[in-house]
Motif scaffolding. Structure first.
Motif, PDB file in Angstrom:
ATOM      1  N   THR A 106       0.814  -1.214   0.000  1.00  0.00           N
ATOM      2  CA  THR A 106       0.000   0.000   0.000  1.00  0.00           C
ATOM      3  C   THR A 106       0.848   1.265   0.000  1.00  0.00           C
ATOM      4  OG1 THR A 106      -1.829  -1.133   1.092  1.00  0.00           O
ATOM      5  CG2 THR A 106      -1.805   1.271   1.237  1.00  0.00           C
ATOM      6  N   ALA A 107       1.577   1.513   1.104  1.00  0.00           N
ATOM      7  CA  ALA A 107       2.301   2.777   1.215  1.00  0.00           C
ATOM      8  C   ALA A 107       3.419   2.666   2.242  1.00  0.00           C
ATOM      9  CB  ALA A 107       1.354   3.908   1.608  1.00  0.00           C
ATOM     10  N   PHE A 108       4.450   3.493   2.039  1.00  0.00           N
ATOM     11  CA  PHE A 108       5.502   3.682   3.034  1.00  0.00           C
ATOM     12  C   PHE A 108       5.551   5.168   3.371  1.00  0.00           C
ATOM     13  CE2 PHE A 108       9.701   5.216   4.101  1.00  0.00           C
ATOM     14  CZ  PHE A 108      10.067   4.382   5.152  1.00  0.00           C
ATOM     15  N   VAL A 109       5.642   5.477   4.679  1.00  0.00           N
ATOM     16  CA  VAL A 109       5.776   6.859   5.133  1.00  0.00           C
ATOM     17  C   VAL A 109       6.880   6.908   6.183  1.00  0.00           C
ATOM     18  CG1 VAL A 109       4.661   8.814   6.267  1.00  0.00           C
ATOM     19  CG2 VAL A 109       3.340   7.379   4.688  1.00  0.00           C
ATOM     20  N   SER A 136      -7.663  -0.249   1.639  1.00  0.00           N
ATOM     21  CA  SER A 136      -6.675  -1.019   0.886  1.00  0.00           C
ATOM     22  C   SER A 136      -7.167  -2.421   0.592  1.00  0.00           C
ATOM     23  CB  SER A 136      -5.357  -1.104   1.665  1.00  0.00           C
ATOM     24  OG  SER A 136      -4.441  -1.961   0.998  1.00  0.00           O
ATOM     25  N   SER A 137      -7.044  -2.809  -0.670  1.00  0.00           N
ATOM     26  CA  SER A 137      -7.252  -4.187  -1.110  1.00  0.00           C
ATOM     27  C   SER A 137      -6.022  -4.635  -1.891  1.00  0.00           C
ATOM     28  CB  SER A 137      -8.510  -4.285  -1.981  1.00  0.00           C
ATOM     29  OG  SER A 137      -9.654  -3.857  -1.297  1.00  0.00           O
ATOM     30  N   ASP A 138      -4.853  -4.350  -1.330  1.00  0.00           N
ATOM     31  CA  ASP A 138      -3.605  -4.653  -2.002  1.00  0.00           C
ATOM     32  C   ASP A 138      -3.171  -6.087  -1.728  1.00  0.00           C
ATOM     33  OD1 ASP A 138      -3.239  -2.131  -3.209  1.00  0.00           O
ATOM     34  OD2 ASP A 138      -2.567  -1.301  -1.300  1.00  0.00           O
ATOM     35  N   PHE A 139      -2.094  -6.506  -2.386  1.00  0.00           N
ATOM     36  CA  PHE A 139      -1.638  -7.884  -2.265  1.00  0.00           C
ATOM     37  C   PHE A 139      -0.967  -8.156  -0.927  1.00  0.00           C
ATOM     38  CE2 PHE A 139      -1.811  -7.463  -6.956  1.00  0.00           C
ATOM     39  CZ  PHE A 139      -2.678  -8.515  -7.202  1.00  0.00           C
ATOM     40  N   ALA A 140      -0.242  -7.184  -0.381  1.00  0.00           N
ATOM     41  CA  ALA A 140       0.483  -7.391   0.878  1.00  0.00           C
ATOM     42  C   ALA A 140       0.587  -6.058   1.610  1.00  0.00           C
ATOM     43  CB  ALA A 140       1.884  -7.956   0.607  1.00  0.00           C
ATOM     44  N   ASP A 141       0.846  -6.150   2.927  1.00  0.00           N
ATOM     45  CA  ASP A 141       1.079  -4.961   3.752  1.00  0.00           C
ATOM     46  C   ASP A 141       0.013  -3.901   3.522  1.00  0.00           C
ATOM     47  OD1 ASP A 141       3.254  -6.224   4.787  1.00  0.00           O
ATOM     48  OD2 ASP A 141       4.746  -5.071   3.672  1.00  0.00           O
ATOM     49  N   ILE A 183      -0.770   0.562  11.161  1.00  0.00           N
ATOM     50  CA  ILE A 183       0.624   0.974  11.074  1.00  0.00           C
ATOM     51  C   ILE A 183       1.479  -0.294  11.053  1.00  0.00           C
ATOM     52  CG2 ILE A 183       2.501   2.209  12.216  1.00  0.00           C
ATOM     53  CD1 ILE A 183       0.233   4.017  11.171  1.00  0.00           C
ATOM     54  N   ILE A 184       2.428  -0.369  10.125  1.00  0.00           N
ATOM     55  CA  ILE A 184       3.303  -1.537  10.009  1.00  0.00           C
ATOM     56  C   ILE A 184       4.736  -1.078  10.258  1.00  0.00           C
ATOM     57  CG2 ILE A 184       4.121  -3.392   8.511  1.00  0.00           C
ATOM     58  CD1 ILE A 184       1.464  -3.043   6.913  1.00  0.00           C
ATOM     59  N   VAL A 185       5.333  -1.562  11.344  1.00  0.00           N
ATOM     60  CA  VAL A 185       6.716  -1.204  11.668  1.00  0.00           C
ATOM     61  C   VAL A 185       7.630  -2.156  10.910  1.00  0.00           C
ATOM     62  CG1 VAL A 185       8.435  -0.919  13.483  1.00  0.00           C
ATOM     63  CG2 VAL A 185       6.028  -0.360  13.930  1.00  0.00           C
ATOM     64  N   GLY A 197     -11.116   1.167  23.229  1.00  0.00           N
ATOM     65  CA  GLY A 197     -10.167   1.444  22.161  1.00  0.00           C
ATOM     66  C   GLY A 197      -8.803   0.854  22.460  1.00  0.00           C
ATOM     67  N   LYS A 198      -8.772  -0.473  22.547  1.00  0.00           N
ATOM     68  CA  LYS A 198      -7.516  -1.148  22.862  1.00  0.00           C
ATOM     69  C   LYS A 198      -6.489  -0.943  21.752  1.00  0.00           C
ATOM     70  CE  LYS A 198      -9.298  -4.858  25.815  1.00  0.00           C
ATOM     71  NZ  LYS A 198     -10.651  -4.323  25.997  1.00  0.00           N
ATOM     72  N   VAL A 199      -5.238  -0.851  22.143  1.00  0.00           N
ATOM     73  CA  VAL A 199      -4.140  -0.841  21.189  1.00  0.00           C
ATOM     74  C   VAL A 199      -3.717  -2.285  20.943  1.00  0.00           C
ATOM     75  CG1 VAL A 199      -1.729  -0.198  20.813  1.00  0.00           C
ATOM     76  CG2 VAL A 199      -3.342   1.464  21.797  1.00  0.00           C
ATOM     77  N   ASN A 200      -3.695  -2.697  19.711  1.00  0.00           N
ATOM     78  CA  ASN A 200      -3.326  -4.079  19.368  1.00  0.00           C
ATOM     79  C   ASN A 200      -1.972  -4.089  18.677  1.00  0.00           C
ATOM     80  OD1 ASN A 200      -5.781  -5.897  19.938  1.00  0.00           O
ATOM     81  ND2 ASN A 200      -6.679  -4.134  18.918  1.00  0.00           N
ATOM     82  N   ALA A 201      -0.989  -4.687  19.314  1.00  0.00           N
ATOM     83  CA  ALA A 201       0.351  -4.837  18.748  1.00  0.00           C
ATOM     84  C   ALA A 201       0.540  -6.304  18.376  1.00  0.00           C
ATOM     85  CB  ALA A 201       1.413  -4.388  19.759  1.00  0.00           C
ATOM     86  N   ILE A 202       0.697  -6.578  17.086  1.00  0.00           N
ATOM     87  CA  ILE A 202       0.731  -7.960  16.611  1.00  0.00           C
ATOM     88  C   ILE A 202       1.850  -8.122  15.576  1.00  0.00           C
ATOM     89  CG2 ILE A 202      -1.720  -8.361  17.036  1.00  0.00           C
ATOM     90  CD1 ILE A 202      -2.270  -7.856  14.103  1.00  0.00           C
ATOM     91  N   TRP A 203       2.199  -9.371  15.311  1.00  0.00           N
ATOM     92  CA  TRP A 203       3.177  -9.660  14.266  1.00  0.00           C
ATOM     93  C   TRP A 203       2.527  -9.534  12.902  1.00  0.00           C
ATOM     94  CZ3 TRP A 203       8.076  -9.305  14.529  1.00  0.00           C
ATOM     95  CH2 TRP A 203       8.881  -9.829  13.506  1.00  0.00           C
ATOM     96  N   ASN A 204       3.228  -8.944  11.960  1.00  0.00           N
ATOM     97  CA  ASN A 204       2.658  -8.705  10.631  1.00  0.00           C
ATOM     98  C   ASN A 204       2.542 -10.008   9.845  1.00  0.00           C
ATOM     99  OD1 ASN A 204       1.724  -7.350   8.370  1.00  0.00           O
ATOM    100  ND2 ASN A 204       3.773  -6.914   7.610  1.00  0.00           N
TER     101      ASN A 204
END
Length: 204
Positions: free
Chosen positions: A107-110, A123-128, A150-152, A197-204
């Motif tokens: 999708t995007a990098f910022v 987003s309906s992209d193939f990955a990320d 957000i993807i780190v 409004g929990k913050v969810n930190a997960i593996w991508n």
């Protein structure tokens, strides 16, 4: 306004830039237009200011790539770009509002040090399917996923005496295909999760 640019392969400054539109420090406004079927970069913002509205960026390697400058993209369709829809490597400001990302490699990098405003994107992209981020966070940065996660990817660094805040309800994913993804905190990390409004930190 109302322009179609197609099959651009050798545009820009110097042979081999492979770009349909290149901004080298000016002000570019694109509205109700289509930039499609290029070889590498659909739009390359080296510096300056660019505003894209109600347009289509399609079938390049990189739909929009930004080295520096101010960038606004709204109500546009970013589709079928092989590598990534939007890549923002600048340190200034980027605003992405109500865009549809479809069929892109990612999708995007910022860059985390930019002033980033986003809302209403899908987003309906193939990955990320989210906003990939890394780099050095500046003081007062707030991460949210009001629209996309957000993807780190790699490391985000929070330097001494600097604060990074994660807003309520944020989905933050860590890692890429090589397994790399971390927040290195030398300053302050504030996670503002709430019961609804929990913050969810997960593996991508």
């Amino acid at each position: 306004d109302y322009t179609t640019i197609r099959y651009a392969e050798y545009g820009g400054y110097g042979y081999g830039d492979f770009v349909a539109i290149e901004n080298d420090g000016g002000v570019v406004n694109i509205n109700h237009s289509t930039i499609e079927m290029g070889k590498y970069r659909g739009i390359w913002q080296k510096s300056g200011e660019i505003k894209i509205e109600n347009s289509v960026i399609s079938e390049h390697s990189y739909g929009l790539i930004v080295d520096s400058g101010t960038t606004t993209v709204s109500h546009s369709l970013i589709k079928n770009n092989q590598d990534v829809g939007i890549y923002y490597g600048g340190r200034e400001s980027v605003t992405l509002m109500n865009n549809e990302f479809f069929g892109n490699g990612k999708t995007a990098f910022v860059y985390i040090g930019a002033d980033f405003v986003h809302s209403g994107n899908t987003s309906s992209d193939f990955a990320d399917r989210g906003f990939r981020m890394n780099g050095v966070s500046k003081d007062g940065t707030i991460l949210n996923s009001n629209d996309l996660p957000i993807i780190v990817e790699g490391n985000i660094s929070v330097l001494p005496e600097q604060t990074l805040t994660i807003a309520p309800g944020t989905i933050i994913k860590f890692g890429n295909i090589y397994g790399m993804g971390a927040i290195d905190v030398q300053g302050n990390l504030v996670v503002e999760g709430t019961e609804p409004g929990k913050v969810n930190a997960i593996w991508n």
